[in-house]
Motif scaffolding. Structure first.
Motif, PDB file in Angstrom:
ATOM      1  N   ILE A  41       3.517   1.581  -6.202  1.00  7.62           N
ATOM      2  CA  ILE A  41       3.813   2.201  -4.918  1.00  7.62           C
ATOM      3  C   ILE A  41       2.510   2.755  -4.352  1.00  7.62           C
ATOM      4  CG2 ILE A  41       5.101   4.017  -3.717  1.00  7.62           C
ATOM      5  CD1 ILE A  41       7.232   3.789  -5.824  1.00  7.62           C
ATOM      6  N   GLY A  42       2.251   2.484  -3.071  1.00  6.17           N
ATOM      7  CA  GLY A  42       1.026   2.928  -2.432  1.00  6.17           C
ATOM      8  C   GLY A  42       1.006   4.424  -2.173  1.00  6.17           C
ATOM      9  N   ASP A  43      -0.093   4.901  -1.590  1.00  6.30           N
ATOM     10  CA  ASP A  43      -0.272   6.326  -1.301  1.00  6.30           C
ATOM     11  C   ASP A  43      -0.102   6.658   0.169  1.00  6.30           C
ATOM     12  OD1 ASP A  43      -0.930   6.695  -3.997  1.00  6.30           O
ATOM     13  OD2 ASP A  43      -3.048   6.231  -3.631  1.00  6.30           O
ATOM     14  N   THR A  44       0.002   5.651   1.008  1.00  8.52           N
ATOM     15  CA  THR A  44       0.087   5.880   2.450  1.00  8.52           C
ATOM     16  C   THR A  44       1.534   5.930   2.909  1.00  8.52           C
ATOM     17  OG1 THR A  44      -1.989   4.659   2.728  1.00  8.52           O
ATOM     18  CG2 THR A  44      -0.665   5.059   4.705  1.00  8.52           C
ATOM     19  N   LEU A  45       1.838   6.957   3.689  1.00  9.20           N
ATOM     20  CA  LEU A  45       3.190   7.062   4.239  1.00  9.20           C
ATOM     21  C   LEU A  45       3.423   5.963   5.266  1.00  9.20           C
ATOM     22  CD1 LEU A  45       3.522  10.942   4.738  1.00  9.20           C
ATOM     23  CD2 LEU A  45       4.644   9.526   3.011  1.00  9.20           C
ATOM     24  N   THR A  46       4.587   5.343   5.200  1.00  8.57           N
ATOM     25  CA  THR A  46       4.916   4.253   6.114  1.00  8.57           C
ATOM     26  C   THR A  46       6.427   4.072   6.190  1.00  8.57           C
ATOM     27  OG1 THR A  46       4.641   1.885   6.545  1.00  8.57           O
ATOM     28  CG2 THR A  46       4.747   2.571   4.254  1.00  8.57           C
ATOM     29  N   LEU A  47       6.871   3.452   7.278  1.00 12.44           N
ATOM     30  CA  LEU A  47       8.291   3.118   7.458  1.00 12.44           C
ATOM     31  C   LEU A  47       8.507   1.607   7.370  1.00 12.44           C
ATOM     32  CD1 LEU A  47       9.229   5.535  10.399  1.00 12.44           C
ATOM     33  CD2 LEU A  47       9.708   5.841   7.964  1.00 12.44           C
ATOM     34  N   ASP A  48       7.564   0.922   6.750  1.00 10.15           N
ATOM     35  CA  ASP A  48       7.660  -0.542   6.668  1.00 10.15           C
ATOM     36  C   ASP A  48       8.892  -1.002   5.892  1.00 10.15           C
ATOM     37  OD1 ASP A  48       5.395  -0.772   8.129  1.00 10.15           O
ATOM     38  OD2 ASP A  48       4.052  -1.192   6.431  1.00 10.15           O
TER      39      ASP A  48
END
Length: 285
Positions: A41-48
């Motif tokens: 899981i990445g560290d950047t917040l996103t709604l993808d």
């Protein structure tokens, strides 16, 4: 001194909130980050993850199938549970206690055993298919494995006991004298039920419908075993995304969408019921 009995509900509420709320938050939190390969899981917040679900007709169709089989199972469960609950509630013999005890026992039988029982009953060489073929009603064995009908039957088998128990407790609160009074004034059996029993039991009926619908929306075993991999519902898709594909962020988004959708349906239903009751009160006034 006035006893504040409502305070007794605080400890169980806190426990339930911690057990359910924190686990749900873990899924919601993971859904807000980028999904990478190998379960990372990445560290950047996103709604993808949410955009992927809402923008793909495949996932929207799975949501529709989940809602459809849950709604159909809820409808038929209530159609079967209500007459049974009414009959038991109006019994004047000791068999009422025996029947309600049987419903309670059947309710706590694990769903896996129930599903295997359904598979045996509807097996190609099972007694049901053999009987129907012997009577000439079927040309070949009928199977429910891998069909939406089979999933509906499994969901009904899973929830009907709960529906009977809820409706039984509701109908018991309706005095039989109301039915006798209606019949004395010339109402038949059907009219008495339609104008007296059903309206008085409507709040409990709606509560039972919402409970059954919520259970069906979150049911996994019936859809997984009876669906045979060909009927995908959101719980099955969540299990595949998390356990088989190790897509934890996307699985968290699916869980959050399922939770939000169910909560929205419940709130809308409660609002509609409140408005109906308000309108009925104004008419009576």
């Amino acid at each position: 001194m006035t006893l504040r009995w409502g305070l007794l509900l605080v400890p169980p509420f806190v426990v339930v909130f911690l057990l359910t709320g924190l686990s749900q938050w873990a899924f919601v939190e993971s859904s807000l980050y980028e999904q990478r390969s190998c379960g990372q899981i990445g560290d950047t917040l996103t709604l993808d993850n949410y955009a992927r679900f809402l923008g793909d007709p495949f996932y929207l169709r799975i949501l529709w199938i989940t809602v459809k089989v849950s709604a159909v199972a809820t409808l038929f469960t209530l159609l079967l549970a209500y007459p049974l609950a009414y009959s038991i509630a109006r019994m004047q013999s000791r068999w009422a206690s025996v029947l309600i005890a049987g419903v309670v026992v059947a309710t706590f039988v694990t769903i896996v055993i129930k599903v295997f029982g359904i598979q045996i009953i509807f097996a190609a060489n099972g007694s049901l298919n053999q009987t129907l073929m012997g009577l000439g009603l079927l040309d070949r064995p009928y199977t429910i494995i891998g069909t939406q009908e089979g999933v509906v039957i499994g969901l009904m088998h899973f929830t009907i006991g709960f529906g009977v128990l809820v409706l039984y407790s509701v109908i018991q609160t309706i005095p039989r004298s109301y039915e006798f009074a209606a019949m004395i004034h010339g109402a038949g059996v059907f009219r008495t039920f339609w104008r007296v029993v059903l309206p008085l039991s409507m709040p409990g009926l709606i509560a039972a419908a919402l409970m059954i619908f919520n259970m069906c929306m979150g049911a996994f075993t019936s859809a997984a075993l009876l669906g045979g991999g060909r009927v995908l519902t959101l719980p099955v898709l969540i299990q595949r995304s998390v356990m088989m594909e190790t897509k934890f962020a996307f699985g968290g988004a699916l869980s959050a969408i399922l939770l939000i959708f169910v909560i929205a349906i419940n709130l809308i239903s409660i609002a509609i019921l409140a408005r109906m009751q308000t309108g009925r009160t104004k008419v009576l006034a």
